[in-house]
Design a protein around this motif. Structure first.
Motif, PDB file in Angstrom:
ATOM      1  N   TYR A 201       0.808  -1.180  -0.117  1.00 42.33           N
ATOM      2  CA  TYR A 201      -0.001  -0.003   0.089  1.00 42.33           C
ATOM      3  C   TYR A 201       0.770   1.202  -0.013  1.00 42.33           C
ATOM      4  O   TYR A 201       0.424   1.936  -0.724  1.00 42.33           O
TER       5      TYR A 201
ATOM      6  N   GLU B 173       3.703   1.402  -1.297  1.00 46.06           N
ATOM      7  CA  GLU B 173       4.151   1.799  -2.810  1.00 46.06           C
ATOM      8  C   GLU B 173       3.138   2.342  -3.579  1.00 46.06           C
ATOM      9  O   GLU B 173       3.368   3.365  -4.268  1.00 46.06           O
ATOM     10  N   LEU B 174       1.958   2.033  -3.513  1.00 42.63           N
ATOM     11  CA  LEU B 174       0.768   2.289  -4.032  1.00 42.63           C
ATOM     12  C   LEU B 174       0.644   4.092  -3.888  1.00 42.63           C
ATOM     13  O   LEU B 174       0.307   4.783  -4.665  1.00 42.63           O
TER      14      LEU B 174
ATOM     15  N   ARG C   8      -0.447   5.757  -7.356  1.00 40.38           N
ATOM     16  CA  ARG C   8      -1.747   4.859  -8.173  1.00 40.38           C
ATOM     17  C   ARG C   8      -2.649   4.791  -7.223  1.00 40.38           C
ATOM     18  O   ARG C   8      -3.972   4.690  -7.939  1.00 40.38           O
ATOM     19  N   LEU C   9      -2.665   5.016  -5.805  1.00 42.94           N
ATOM     20  CA  LEU C   9      -3.831   5.122  -5.099  1.00 42.94           C
ATOM     21  C   LEU C   9      -4.012   6.337  -4.527  1.00 42.94           C
ATOM     22  O   LEU C   9      -2.867   7.066  -3.827  1.00 42.94           O
TER      23      LEU C   9
ATOM     24  N   LEU D  76      -7.921   2.116   4.282  1.00 42.79           N
ATOM     25  CA  LEU D  76      -7.688   2.698   2.755  1.00 42.79           C
ATOM     26  C   LEU D  76      -8.813   2.631   2.078  1.00 42.79           C
ATOM     27  O   LEU D  76      -9.346   3.487   1.333  1.00 42.79           O
TER      28      LEU D  76
ATOM     29  N   MET E 263     -10.082   6.147   0.461  1.00 43.82           N
ATOM     30  CA  MET E 263      -9.375   6.122  -0.740  1.00 43.82           C
ATOM     31  C   MET E 263     -10.384   6.821  -1.765  1.00 43.82           C
ATOM     32  O   MET E 263     -11.563   6.917  -1.500  1.00 43.82           O
TER      33      MET E 263
ATOM     34  N   ILE F  66     -12.299   7.045  -5.194  1.00 40.93           N
ATOM     35  CA  ILE F  66     -12.683   6.267  -6.072  1.00 40.93           C
ATOM     36  C   ILE F  66     -13.097   6.910  -7.270  1.00 40.93           C
ATOM     37  O   ILE F  66     -13.845   7.916  -7.274  1.00 40.93           O
TER      38      ILE F  66
END
Lengths: 288, 162, 223
Positions: free
Chosen positions: B18, B20-21, B26-27, B147, B151, B153
């Protein structure tokens, strides 16, 4: 801050015949109470020889360097939680298990094996904190682990832990889930999830993915919401991921580690790695 | 395990992935959904002390929560949850176990947090046991729950109505 | 008393006994280290994982007072243990009187401690010994794991330093008797190092290195 327990306490008391300072509530556990009746001196000595018989550098260094200073006590949450009771300190646990075994060269009675199993299985969590507090950096948990293996070879393991281990031996996951149930669960979650996120996918056995996610077996069994969440996060982040259902090797919780059942541990890890290699994954994400 | 010193793939905890994301973008976190209640983070032994992921978890928590309070001692000096090393499955020993982890309760109470983030299943079980025994008012939360709740969406992924 | 003061005992302790003590100490230590490393070689997982850089960092953190968390948690213990251990190593090597002996025997000598520093340091070592003995008796945690051997080697250190100090000021016993006792205990200490848990003097570096390397492979620190 004063916190008071609100659960009924156990009434009976177990006092170890070997270490009179060791006073604990009596707790019935068939895995310990029944199995010690089956032990014979030969069996105990055989198990001792298998674990401690061969002199190795690590055991030797740890046993001979320990200066009995008691500095590791400060690290142990059991010791701190029980008002600094000396029998809870890491060094005392080693004293009551490994030193006693080594001193008697494995010639011990079943009663002491019960005592040892109680100490290493229910009062130490192998959290490795004491090693950070030992001035010599002795790997205390390594010794506790060896003693756990000694008890495991004798079968003197708390019942629930042993059952868990048997589940792993038979199915390579902790809750006896069969492959068809597992696949079924994953597909069911995919179907349900589509109402919450468009085109939600739980890809199975895809080759050349970026990430393979290995769940904990309790997740498909009792906590399916974890699968939903992981799928959503990966979907939103656009990760190319997959879950593996083949060869029964998909449960990442290697619980035989707790009893130091090296053979089953190896089977699990090997299975996971080989599946990952088969699908050419770049990353393995194990569960939380 | 030690036989596999060089592997053709990385092995990681979801927390690290997570991280890394989040770092690579990316997130994305939706600032409006950030958690307002005071939270604290339980450092799992096997991931912090034996894999060194402490800072990554802190990054995730700081990104998703507004009021993050550290436990003391923290990181690799944090106390264990009393479940991970095999104690999690010992149902008969539950109250013995919970009594043996009073210091964890005191540690959490001292932070005054309402939510404890447990990035590990075993820690979750362990903390659930001690919460049940000592009856103290905190909620547990996994990183994935955190998350999913916070997060961002994208529009095209939202389900169609009806 | 006559025997303790006798020249015969003195010349025995100064002559063959010194050689014996040093030979046993040096060869015993080499033997202990050699067997440990040999055993470590047989265990395939130990030596390939040793990480020298992490080990050195770890040594520094544990050899400097208050540099690791456990030292900070127990400030009194840290002060006593560092004064005691540094004194135990440096006072005998850099003491003026010992240097005179080296010079007499082999004609070598080096920098020496000023007398007042040596005296104060010796007193600290003695206090340290008493502190450790007291800890072993009065701290329940330590008492639970203590056996007689633990007392014996603290007492060896205590008597060595105490007799040396008293001999220097010529108190309690006549000088020669005290000196003989001092030499005797010093030699016992040297001989005891390879055979008792005083080996922690050099095993420290091995166990610390192993733990530090493990911690480094887990990307964390062990202090």
């Amino acid at each position: 801050m004063a916190v008071k327990p609100q659960v009924l306490e156990e009434k009976e008391v177990y006092i170890s015949p070997y270490f009179p300072e060791y006073v604990r509530p009596k707790i019935e556990d068939p895995g310990l109470d029944e199995t010690i009746k089956r032990l014979t001196p030969e069996k105990i000595e055989k198990a001792y020889q298998a674990v401690f018989g061969k002199e190795t550098a690590r055991i030797k260094a740890i046993i001979e360097t320990c200066i009995h200073c008691g500095l590791c006590a400060e690290a142990c949450q059991w010791y701190l939680s029980n008002d600094r009771d000396p029998t809870y300190s890491p060094v005392a646990k080693v004293k009551m298990s490994a030193w006693e075994l080594i001193k008697r060269k494995g010639k011990v009675e079943p009663g002491l094996v019960y005592h040892i199993a109680r100490v290493v299985f229910t009062e130490c969590n192998i959290c490795h904190r004491c090693s950070l507090y030992c001035p010599f950096g002795l790997d205390i948990t390594f010794i506790i682990g060896l003693v756990r293996r000694f008890c495991f070879l004798l079968g003197v393991v708390p019942q629930r832990m042993f059952e868990m281990n048997q589940a792993f031996m038979a199915t390579l996951n902790q809750v006896w889930i069969s492959q068809s149930d597992y696949i079924d669960t994953l597909m069911w979650r995919e179907e349900e999830g589509m109402y919450e996120l468009k085109n939600l996918r739980v890809p199975l056995n895809k080759e050349g993915v970026e990430v393979i996610w290995y769940p904990l077996a309790a997740e498909p069994k009792a906590g399916v919401y974890h699968i939903d969440r992981i799928a959503k996060i990966f979907q939103v982040a656009g990760v190319n991921w997959a879950m593996v259902t083949i060869n029964d090797a998909w449960d990442s919780s290697n619980m035989p580690m707790f009893t130091r059942d090296f053979f089953t541990m190896q089977r699990i890890v090997k299975g996971l790695y080989e599946n990952a290699a088969k699908f050419r994954a770049k990353k393995l994400v194990l569960t939380e | 395990m030690l036989g596999y010193k060089e592997l053709p793939f990385e092995i990681m905890h979801p927390g690290e992935f997570y991280y890394e994301l989040l770092v690579s973008g990316r997130l994305k976190i939706d600032p409006a959904k950030k958690i307002k209640e005071p939270v604290t983070l339980q450092d799992p032994c096997n991931i912090i002390r034996r894999a060194g992921a402490a800072e990554k978890f802190r990054y995730i928590v700081r990104q998703t929560c507004e009021n993050f309070i550290e436990m003391y001692p923290n990181r690799e000096h944090n106390f264990c949850c009393n479940a991970g090393g095999g104690l999690a499955v010992l149902a008969q020993w539950l109250s013995h176990k919970a009594r043996g982890n009073r210091v964890k309760v005191e540690q959490i109470m001292a932070t005054g947090a309402k939510i404890v983030i447990t990035p590990c299943h075993n820690c979750n079980t362990g903390l659930k046991d001690i919460i049940g025994y000592w009856k103290f008012p905190v909620k547990l939360m996994f990183l994935d729950e955190l998350l999913v709740n916070t997060m961002h969406i994208p529009e095209e992924l939202l389900p169609e109505e009806g | 008393m006559g025997f303790l003061e006798s020249v015969a005992l003195y010349s025995f302790l100064r002559g063959p006994m010194v050689w014996l003590a040093f030979i046993i100490f040096i060869f015993g230590s080499i033997y202990r280290i050699y067997t440990l490393i040999n055993l470590a070689k047989k265990e395939k997982v130990v030596l390939p994982f040793i990480n020298i850089k992490a080990a050195i960092k770890s040594y520094l953190h544990w050899l400097i007072p208050f540099a690791s968390r456990n030292w900070r948690l127990k400030p009194y213990f840290t002060i006593f243990t560092f004064l005691f251990h540094t004194g135990l190593i440096f006072v005998p090597i850099f003491l003026y009187a010992h240097n005179a002996l080296w010079y007499e025997s082999w004609g070598i000598s080096w920098w020496t401690l000023p007398e007042i520093v040596a005296d104060v340091w010796t007193i600290f070592v003695i206090i340290g010994c008493i502190f450790f003995i007291g800890r072993r008796i009065f701290d329940p945690t330590v008492r639970f794991v203590t056996n007689y051997a633990d007392f014996i080697f603290v007492f060896i250190c205590l008597f060595t330093f105490l007799t040396g100090f008293l001999a220097h000021y010529q108190w309690v016993l006549p000088y020669k008797a005290m000196l003989n006792l001092h030499i005797l205990f010093g030699e016992i200490m040297l001989i005891a190092i390879p055979f008792t848990r005083l080996t922690h003097m050099y095993y420290f570096f091995f166990t610390r290195a192993w733990m530090a390397s493990q911690a480094a492979s887990w990307k964390t620190k062990d202090w």
